[in-house]
Design an enzyme around this catalytic site. Structure first.
Site, PDB file in Angstrom:
ATOM      1  N   HIS A  60       0.833  -1.220   0.000  1.00  0.00           N
ATOM      2  CA  HIS A  60       0.000   0.000   0.000  1.00  0.00           C
ATOM      3  C   HIS A  60       0.859   1.258   0.000  1.00  0.00           C
ATOM      4  CE1 HIS A  60       0.043   1.116   4.389  1.00  0.00           C
ATOM      5  NE2 HIS A  60       0.137  -0.181   4.608  1.00  0.00           N
ATOM      6  N   ASP A 161       5.614   2.309   7.113  1.00  0.00           N
ATOM      7  CA  ASP A 161       4.350   1.613   6.853  1.00  0.00           C
ATOM      8  C   ASP A 161       3.599   2.433   5.790  1.00  0.00           C
ATOM      9  OD1 ASP A 161       1.889   0.369   6.899  1.00  0.00           O
ATOM     10  OD2 ASP A 161       1.357   1.040   8.913  1.00  0.00           O
ATOM     11  N   GLU A 191      -5.315   1.652   2.185  1.00  0.00           N
ATOM     12  CA  GLU A 191      -5.166   0.469   3.061  1.00  0.00           C
ATOM     13  C   GLU A 191      -5.434   0.831   4.509  1.00  0.00           C
ATOM     14  OE1 GLU A 191      -3.166  -2.412   5.763  1.00  0.00           O
ATOM     15  OE2 GLU A 191      -2.845  -0.258   5.586  1.00  0.00           O
ATOM     16  N   ASP A 214       4.090  -5.855   3.667  1.00  0.00           N
ATOM     17  CA  ASP A 214       3.714  -4.804   4.619  1.00  0.00           C
ATOM     18  C   ASP A 214       4.588  -4.927   5.870  1.00  0.00           C
ATOM     19  OD1 ASP A 214       2.310  -2.697   5.855  1.00  0.00           O
ATOM     20  OD2 ASP A 214       0.378  -3.432   5.152  1.00  0.00           O
TER      21      ASP A 214
HETATM   22 CO    CO Z   1      -0.440   0.835   8.898  1.00  0.00          CO
HETATM   23 ZN    ZN Z   2       0.701  -1.083   6.443  1.00  0.00          ZN
END
Ligand code: CO
Ligand code: ZN
Length: 328
Positions: A60, A161, A191, A214
Site C-alpha cells: 500500500h 508503513d 489500506e 507490509d
Molecule cells: Co499501517
Molecule cells: Zn501497512
C-alpha cells in the site's frame, strides 16, 4: 536503495490522496514493467510477464494522517485520524496539509501529568491568530512530517508503513529479469482506512494467488510482551494476523523457497491488525494468499524503524518466489 526510500517516505500521501506518491512510484517502475495502469480507486497496477499463474503482489502506498473536523475562533484546528492515529504519538509532532500548510500538534493539559489524553484533546496550531483568513477548512487532510533518518543498519521514517513494502516491490520488479508467471505488482490506495484499494484491484485482476508486502510489529524493545518478532532476524512469513489466516500452501511455498535459497525468515503470528492480503483473500470466490512482513518498531508513529538486512532479504525472497513456476 536508500535514496529511493528517502524519496518514498518523505512524500506526503495520506489515504485517499495518493497522487504524489503514485507519481514517484510510476516514474520508477515504468521502465521496468510490461504494462502500467491506474484503476478507478487510484491503485497503480504494474504487470510483468504474460501467461502462467496470475500472481498479485500488493504494497500500500497510502499513509496514516489527519483530517480537519473543526476550526475554532482562535484558529486552532481540531481533527480526527485517517487510519490508526494514537494520541500518545502526536504532541510536539509536525504535520503538512495536502495544500502545503504546515502546523504543529499539541494537546490540552491533563488534570494529572501522568494521564493520557484522547484524540479529541489534540489540536493543530498553524500559527493563525483567528479563524479569519485561515489557510485550512473542514475536510483538509494532512500527513506527518519527519525527515528520513539513516542509522546505518537501521532506517527510520514517518511512513515506513508501508513505503518499505513499496520499496521491496519496486526492487523485486527490478531484480526480476524474467518470470514464467503473470505478476501484478499493485501499489494500493486506502489500506490504512480498511484495505479498500486492494479490494477493487484484486477484483479487477482476478489473481490465482497473491501476497502482500507490509510491516508487522516487534517484540525486541523494553517492555514489549508476547511477540516474537525481532529486527534483523529476517523478513516474516505471516501465518496469522488480526484479520486473516494465510493459506497454508502459501506459507509452505514461502518457507520452502526461503530455506532452499538460504534466506533467514521469522514465523509471524500477529495478534492485531491486518494487511491488503485480507481483502485479496476474500475477493470474488476467494484467493489463496499470504504476506511477507517487514518487522518494524514504533508502527504508526512518526519514527518507524526497520532493519536494512530484513529489507534486502525480503527482496531476495519475493524475487525467488516470483521467478519460478508456482504449483500450490
Ligand atoms: Co499501517
Ligand atoms: Zn501497512
Amino acid at each position: 536503495m536508500k535514496t529511493l526510500l528517502k524519496k518514498l517516505t518523505e512524500t506526503f500521501s495520506p489515504s485517499g490522496y495518493e497522487s504524489a506518491i503514485r507519481d514517484v512510484i510510476r516514474a520508477e517502475v515504468a521502465p521496468l514493467a510490461d504494462e502500467v495502469r491506474v484503476d478507478a480507486l487510484g491503485n497503480l497496477i504494474v504487470r510483468k510477464g504474460k501467461g502462467g499463474k496470475k500472481i498479485m503482489v500488493a504494497a500500500h502506498m497510502d499513509e496514516i494522517g489527519l483530517i480537519v473536523t473543526h476550526i475554532d475562533k482562535k484558529g486552532f484546528v481540531r481533527f480526527t485520524g485517517i487510519g490508526g492515529v494514537y494520541p500518545r504519538n502526536l504532541p510536539g509532532g509536525r504535520v503538512r496539509f495536502v495544500n502545503g500548510t504546515p502546523g504543529v500538534i499539541s494537546i490540552e493539559p491533563a488534570d494529572k501529568m501522568t494521564e493520557s489524553q484522547p484524540l479529541e484533546k489534540c489540536y493543530v496550531d498553524v500559527g493563525a491568530a483567528s479563524d479569519e483568513h485561515h489557510p485550512l477548512k473542514i475536510g483538509d487532510v494532512a500527513g506527518f512530517e519527519r525527515p528520513f533518518l539513516d542509522l546505518g543498519a537501521r532506517w527510520v521514517a514517518k511512513s515506513m508503513d508501508d513505503r518499505i513494502g513499496c520499496l521491496v516491490a519496486i526492487e523485486t520488479l527490478r531484480a526480476l529479469k524474467s518470470t514464467p508467471n503473470e505478476v501484478y505488482f499493485v501499489f494500493t490506495t486506502q489500506e490504512e482506512v480498511g484495505t479498500r484499494g486492494a479490494e477493487t484491484s484484486a477484483y479487477g485482476i482476478d489473481p490465482d494467488l497473491g501476497f502482500s508486502l507490509d510491516v508487522t510489529g516487534w517484540g525486541d524493545t523494553p517492555g514489549q510482551k508476547y511477540f516474537e518478532m525481532s529486527l534483523g532476524k529476517g523478513p516474516a512469513i505471516k501465518i496469522k494476523d488480526g484479520g486473516m489466516l494465510s493459506d497454508p500452501r502459501i506459507v509452505d511455498w514461502m518457507v520452502t523457497t526461503a530455506e532452499k535459497h538460504g534466506l533467514p525468515y521469522q514465523r509471524e503470528v500477529l495478534l492485531g491488525g491486518t494487511t491488503d492480503a485480507r481483502a485479496m483473500q476474500l475477493v470474488r470466490a476467494g484467493v489463496p494468499v499470504g504476506c511477507i512482513s517487514i518487522p518494524c518498531r514504533y508502527v504508526h508513529s512518526p519514527s518507524e524503524m526497520v532493519d536494512a538486512s530484513d529489507v534486502e532479504n525480503a527482496v531476495k525472497l519475493a524475487t525467488a518466489l516470483l521467478s519460478q513456476p508456482v504449483e500450490l
